[in-house]
Design a protein around this motif. Structure first.
Motif, short mmCIF file in Angstrom:
data_model
loop_
_atom_site.label_atom_id
_atom_site.label_comp_id
_atom_site.label_asym_id
_atom_site.label_seq_id
_atom_site.Cartn_x
_atom_site.Cartn_y
_atom_site.Cartn_z
N PHE A 520 0.83 -1.21 0.00
CA PHE A 520 0.00 0.00 0.00
C PHE A 520 0.86 1.26 0.00
N ASN A 521 1.95 1.22 0.73
CA ASN A 521 2.82 2.39 0.83
C ASN A 521 3.81 2.52 -0.32
N PHE A 526 0.43 5.43 -10.00
CA PHE A 526 1.24 6.66 -10.02
C PHE A 526 0.46 7.85 -9.48
N ILE A 527 -0.82 7.93 -9.78
CA ILE A 527 -1.62 9.09 -9.38
C ILE A 527 -1.64 9.24 -7.86
N TYR A 528 -1.67 8.12 -7.16
CA TYR A 528 -1.83 8.15 -5.71
C TYR A 528 -0.55 7.81 -4.97
N LEU A 587 -6.92 -1.89 2.52
CA LEU A 587 -5.58 -1.63 1.98
C LEU A 587 -5.38 -2.35 0.65
N LEU A 588 -5.81 -3.59 0.59
CA LEU A 588 -5.65 -4.38 -0.63
C LEU A 588 -6.48 -3.81 -1.77
N LEU A 589 -7.73 -3.46 -1.48
CA LEU A 589 -8.63 -2.95 -2.51
C LEU A 589 -8.17 -1.58 -3.01
N SER A 594 -6.21 1.82 -7.16
CA SER A 594 -5.43 3.03 -7.45
C SER A 594 -4.77 2.96 -8.83
N HIS A 595 -4.63 1.76 -9.37
CA HIS A 595 -4.06 1.62 -10.71
C HIS A 595 -5.11 1.82 -11.80
N VAL A 596 -6.38 1.92 -11.40
CA VAL A 596 -7.46 2.03 -12.37
C VAL A 596 -8.19 3.36 -12.25
#
Length: 680
Positions: A520-521, A526-528, A587-589, A594-596
């Protein structure tokens, strides 16, 4: 003998030369033309020289010059404040054309050239004078007699004039904003003002005090401007000193700031806009910042005088920069009102290519702009502004994947989000029909299989072995996490009595949560992913995760041991890990989504994280209550004391580590001193 004598003389000369070169003190300073820009992390980094010092003019015998501006013929007009005169100077031939003196001049600090003539702002005379460009006096603007002007002082220091002849005056000590007069001297109002920024203490005072008490507590006035400029389109620009926040502004017709998050130092003294719309802001310390038409930072160059002696004169270095102006060929001129000289800077090929590329983009020649920016990349492969503008050009050409690539190299997450949304939209349009057909096929296939199974039982016979293969104890123990999320009270009761859950499954889940936390960290889209992986302290993440989780468990056990808690350390640990299930899934979701998702859907990610965190906290609360058989108040007290104990332990550990480091340094110094005294 003669040969030996010559050899000795040669050796002696060499020794003397060596001593002179290496023993004589050398006064060196940093290069005066260093150019810095931003990298993808938002840090200042050195880049190719954009400007080089061209000429230092001392022949004009200036005395505390405050302002200057080029007219349409390319001649430079200078407000020579200390000598109470205005100069017209040919910067190409280095020739003084004429000087304008006027009996009423006392301290002519500001000037402006427009189609209506030459305007001179004199703070000591408390007036603005208008002349023809041949020096003929036309009119004088004095303090407005309007009632709305009130008791405001009128000491014009800087002035700008729009296409209609309206005057915009920065007056010394006027915090109400820019004084705006009509072309006949009528007071039109205050054009704009700086916002009052409250300190943390003042924000707290505003929170607890009534509006009347807060207003009477401290007299607060907006910061005054330091300069003003109006371009050919009558757009107003201002600078403000003693602030990093919006020190350089471009105002709309209502006075609002168009530029956002401007990068500058806190001593912005003057501003100038050339014919192409490029914005130049001069810092009093000597740096000159350059921005494009939209306010995007390009680079800054120059050097502060803080590293040199006050009696040294170095080309390109200012003791106190007071004004800047830009000639049509791009040469920048700057005044020093402390040492009273005029300095010019010549743009290099690097700067010219950047400006050419910017102009091509503004002219909507996007492919040509890409080619020009590619030339800039040939000079500097990691130029953020080049990658950013190439991406914007690709975005206009609807080549969204290329835009995403260059936005990522530039660290522009907002632009990347916009391009990513377009790519995702195209993918959805391309595969939406196939996706719907697949769903319909799966739905009807399920209906058919269900009917076939009811009649023949063949489907059940086929799926039964598959289901049995998943019916393993470890899988049941791991899936117990989902029962905890659905029925926490019953689940924690079963866990306490050892009916469900296991320590081995708890360890597996703990490791899985830890790995998910690290990903998660470090591995969001990239955006997040605001911090680059190479800048993340993995050791701190590992220690932080284990310390927070294990310390809470241990401290809760210590607290409950002396407060009638019946839970064992193993049970508390298992309860705590299973209770982290919602946070683990969140965290997993979030990491996957975040990639989409783009910035348009950031609400969903925030909601998932908030919901998962609150859900896990509720489960921890219920778990402590059930494991220890506490009431609501006892559970809250237990959680609070566990956190307090954890903080105390962390503080004590920090003190011990710090003292050990000091002891180590002390013993190391003693040992080194003993070795030096004994063996030397």
């Amino acid at each position: 003998m003669m040969k030996n004598t010559k050899r000795i003389i040669t050796i002696l000369l060499f020794i003397v030369a060596f001593i002179v070169i290496y023993a004589t003190p050398v006064f060196a300073s940093a290069a005066t033309s260093y150019t810095l820009t931003l990298n993808a992390k938002g840090e200042f980094v050195r880049t190719q020289d954009a400007y080089l010092p061209l000429r230092t003019t001392m022949e004009l015998n200036l005395n505390k010059p405050e302002d200057m501006m080029f007219d349409d013929d390319g001649f430079l007009w200078i407000a020579d404040t200390g000598n109470m005169r205005i100069l017209k100077y040919d910067s190409v031939t280095n020739e003084l054309l004429f000087e304008l003196t006027y009996p009423e001049f006392l301290a002519p600090k500001g000037l402006y050239i427009s189609s209506r003539g030459l305007y001179v702002a004199d703070s000591a005379a408390k007036a603005v004078f208008r002349f023809d460009l041949d020096g003929t006096f036309i009119e004088k603007f004095e303090r407005p007699d309007s009632l709305s002007f009130g008791e405001t002082s009128f000491e014009p220091s800087k002035i700008a004039v729009d296409n209609r002849g309206n005057l915009y005056i920065y007056g010394e000590g006027v915090s109400n904003g820019i004084i705006q007069l009509s072309n006949i001297g009528e007071f039109l109002g205050f054009f704009t003002t700086n916002k009052i920024r409250l300190s943390v203490v003042q924000q707290f005072q505003k929170l607890i005090l009534t509006p009347e008490q807060f207003d009477n507590l401290l007299a607060r006035s907006p910061q005054t401007f330091s300069s003003i400029f109006i371009d050919d389109n009558s757009m107003v620009y201002t600078t403000t000193m003693s602030t990093y926040f919006n020190a350089v502004k471009k105002h709309n017709t209502q006075g609002g700031n168009i530029f956002k998050r401007m990068i500058s130092f806190d001593d912005a003294r003057d501003i100038y806009v050339d014919k192409e719309g490029i914005v130049y802001a001069g810092m009093q310390s000597g740096a000159i910042f350059v921005y494009d038409q939209t306010g995007d930072f390009i680079f800054y160059f120059g050097a502060s005088n803080s590293d040199i002696s006050s009696n040294q004169d170095i080309s390109g270095v200012f003791q106190r920069l007071s004004s800047i102006a830009v000639r049509d060929d791009g040469v920048i001129f700057a005044l020093d009102d402390a040492k009273s000289f005029l300095q010019s800077f010549e743009p290099t090929a690097y700067a010219k290519e950047i400006y050419r590329a910017i102009n091509l983009y503004e002219d909507r020649l996007y492919q040509e702009a890409i080619d020009a920016w590619s030339e800039v990349l040939n000079l500097n492969q990691m130029s953020v502004i080049a990658h950013n503008n190439i991406a914007k050009s690709y975005l206009q050409l609807q080549d969204y994947e290329s835009a995403m690539h260059h936005f990522e190299l530039a660290g522009n997450r907002t632009g990347y989000s916009e391009a990513s949304w377009e790519v995702r939209n195209l993918v959805i349009q391309s595969y939406l029909g196939i996706f719907i057909i697949a769903l319909i096929f799966i739905y009807f296939s399920n209906l058919v299989l269900h009917k076939v199974d009811k009649k023949t039982g063949k489907v059940t016979q086929f799926t039964q072995p598959i289901k049995k293969s998943f019916d393993k104890p470890i899988l049941r123990e791991l899936s117990f996490m989902f029962k905890v999320m659905r029925k926490p009270i019953d689940s924690f009761e079963d866990l306490k009595h050892g009916h469900q859950g296991s320590f081995r499954a708890t360890l597996i889940l703990y490791v899985a949560i830890f790995i998910t936390f690290i990903f998660f960290n470090t591995s969001k889209g990239f955006i997040y992913q605001y911090i680059l992986v190479e800048d993340i302290d993995i050791t701190a993440l590992v220690l932080g995760f284990t310390a927070v989780t294990l310390l809470f468990v241990i401290c809760n056990y210590l607290d409950t041991s002396i407060n009638d808690g019946i839970g064992k350390l193993k049970q508390i640990f298992m309860m705590f890990v299973y209770a982290l299930g919602p946070l683990f899934l969140a965290l997993l979701l979030v990491t996957l989504l975040s990639h989409v998702l783009t910035y348009n859907e950031v609400f969903f990610l925030d909601f998932i994280m908030t919901f998962g965190t609150i859900w896990s906290f509720i489960l921890i609360y219920l778990g402590i209550s059930e494991i220890h058989e506490y009431s609501g108040k006892e559970t809250i007290r237990s959680i609070f004391m566990s956190l307090l104990f954890a903080i105390i332990i962390v503080v004590v550990l920090i003190i011990i580590i710090t003292m050990w480091q000091q002891l180590y340094l002390f013993l190391d110094a003693i040992i080194k001193e003993l070795i030096r005294n004994v063996f030397n």
